[in-house]
Scaffold this motif. Structure first.
Motif, mmCIF file in Angstrom:
data_model
loop_
_atom_site.group_PDB
_atom_site.id
_atom_site.type_symbol
_atom_site.label_atom_id
_atom_site.label_comp_id
_atom_site.label_asym_id
_atom_site.label_seq_id
_atom_site.Cartn_x
_atom_site.Cartn_y
_atom_site.Cartn_z
ATOM 1 N N ASN A 70 0.830 -1.211 0.000
ATOM 2 C CA ASN A 70 0.000 0.000 0.000
ATOM 3 C C ASN A 70 0.856 1.249 0.000
ATOM 4 O O ASN A 70 1.945 1.271 0.562
ATOM 5 C CB ASN A 70 -0.880 0.054 1.252
ATOM 6 C CG ASN A 70 -2.042 -0.886 1.179
ATOM 7 O OD1 ASN A 70 -2.561 -1.151 0.118
ATOM 8 N ND2 ASN A 70 -2.449 -1.399 2.317
ATOM 9 N N ARG A 71 0.330 2.273 -0.599
ATOM 10 C CA ARG A 71 0.941 3.603 -0.479
ATOM 11 C C ARG A 71 0.130 4.340 0.572
ATOM 12 O O ARG A 71 -1.089 4.427 0.483
ATOM 13 C CB ARG A 71 0.883 4.359 -1.798
ATOM 14 C CG ARG A 71 1.730 3.733 -2.858
ATOM 15 C CD ARG A 71 1.840 4.661 -4.062
ATOM 16 N NE ARG A 71 2.592 4.016 -5.105
ATOM 17 C CZ ARG A 71 3.922 4.033 -5.188
ATOM 18 N NH1 ARG A 71 4.622 4.674 -4.288
ATOM 19 N NH2 ARG A 71 4.537 3.420 -6.170
ATOM 20 N N SER A 77 -4.392 20.295 4.911
ATOM 21 C CA SER A 77 -4.442 21.663 4.388
ATOM 22 C C SER A 77 -3.221 22.412 4.882
ATOM 23 O O SER A 77 -2.854 22.315 6.047
ATOM 24 C CB SER A 77 -5.702 22.386 4.868
ATOM 25 O OG SER A 77 -6.840 21.766 4.335
ATOM 26 N N SER A 78 -2.600 23.163 3.976
ATOM 27 C CA SER A 78 -1.437 23.970 4.355
ATOM 28 C C SER A 78 -1.915 25.250 5.038
ATOM 29 O O SER A 78 -3.116 25.551 5.082
ATOM 30 C CB SER A 78 -0.593 24.299 3.124
ATOM 31 O OG SER A 78 -1.343 25.095 2.235
ATOM 32 N N SER A 79 -0.983 26.001 5.562
ATOM 33 C CA SER A 79 -1.331 27.232 6.280
ATOM 34 C C SER A 79 -2.020 28.257 5.379
ATOM 35 O O SER A 79 -2.783 29.095 5.857
ATOM 36 C CB SER A 79 -0.085 27.845 6.922
ATOM 37 O OG SER A 79 0.890 28.111 5.929
ATOM 38 N N ASP A 80 -1.785 28.181 4.056
ATOM 39 C CA ASP A 80 -2.444 29.113 3.131
ATOM 40 C C ASP A 80 -3.753 28.550 2.562
ATOM 41 O O ASP A 80 -4.327 29.102 1.628
ATOM 42 C CB ASP A 80 -1.490 29.520 2.009
ATOM 43 C CG ASP A 80 -1.053 28.355 1.136
ATOM 44 O OD1 ASP A 80 -1.435 27.202 1.427
ATOM 45 O OD2 ASP A 80 -0.322 28.606 0.159
ATOM 46 N N GLY A 81 -4.241 27.433 3.127
ATOM 47 C CA GLY A 81 -5.522 26.881 2.732
ATOM 48 C C GLY A 81 -5.486 25.925 1.553
ATOM 49 O O GLY A 81 -6.521 25.442 1.115
ATOM 50 N N ASN A 83 -4.840 22.421 -0.341
ATOM 51 C CA ASN A 83 -4.831 21.003 0.013
ATOM 52 C C ASN A 83 -3.526 20.376 -0.434
ATOM 53 O O ASN A 83 -3.028 20.668 -1.516
ATOM 54 C CB ASN A 83 -6.004 20.271 -0.642
ATOM 55 C CG ASN A 83 -7.330 20.715 -0.066
ATOM 56 O OD1 ASN A 83 -7.421 21.036 1.110
ATOM 57 N ND2 ASN A 83 -8.350 20.734 -0.895
ATOM 58 N N GLN A 84 -2.985 19.526 0.429
ATOM 59 C CA GLN A 84 -1.736 18.836 0.116
ATOM 60 C C GLN A 84 -1.919 17.338 0.315
ATOM 61 O O GLN A 84 -2.651 16.900 1.204
ATOM 62 C CB GLN A 84 -0.610 19.288 1.048
ATOM 63 C CG GLN A 84 -0.212 20.728 0.895
ATOM 64 C CD GLN A 84 0.896 21.089 1.878
ATOM 65 O OE1 GLN A 84 0.867 20.683 3.032
ATOM 66 N NE2 GLN A 84 1.861 21.848 1.400
ATOM 67 N N VAL A 85 -1.254 16.579 -0.528
ATOM 68 C CA VAL A 85 -1.226 15.122 -0.375
ATOM 69 C C VAL A 85 0.245 14.726 -0.271
ATOM 70 O O VAL A 85 1.043 15.022 -1.162
ATOM 71 C CB VAL A 85 -1.882 14.404 -1.574
ATOM 72 C CG1 VAL A 85 -1.789 12.898 -1.423
ATOM 73 C CG2 VAL A 85 -3.327 14.852 -1.733
#
Length: 110
Positions: A70-71, A77-81, A83-85
């Protein structure tokens, strides 16, 4: 949950392996041998592996355990709003040089 999945998997595999052994040793007249060969070919598709990802948040810390291919992805969410994966951890597979080295150090690879 892990116990239930494991028991179910082994029940399926046990049945398939028993059927495969029976068919392999069963002698049929020539006109039915193709049917046996097709059944054996279907049983060759029975395969398995082990993979699990478990995540736990305890005292505001995230703990992640990963076994298998599995990965593991963390979505936040970053500080500037935005979305990060982020991929955390790495798959345990032989396509990964670090994993090959780890297995070799354990004496699993030659």
């Amino acid at each position: 949950a892990f116990d239930a999945v494991e028991k179910s998997y082994f029940n399926i595999i046990d049945d398939a392996l028993a059927k495969k052994a029976h068919l392999s040793n069963y002698v049929l007249p020539h006109n039915e041998s193709q049917k046996v060969q097709e059944s054996l070919k279907e049983l060759e598709q029975v395969s398995g592996g082990a993979t699990a990802v478990v995540a736990l948040i305890l005292n505001n810390k995230l703990y992640v355990a990963n076994v298998g291919t599995n990965r593991v992805l963390l979505c936040k969410s970053s500080s500037d709003g935005q979305n990060q994966v982020l991929q955390i951890g790495r798959p345990h597979c032989t396509d990964n040089d670090d994993e090959l080295q780890r297995l070799a150090a354990l004496g699993e690879m030659q």
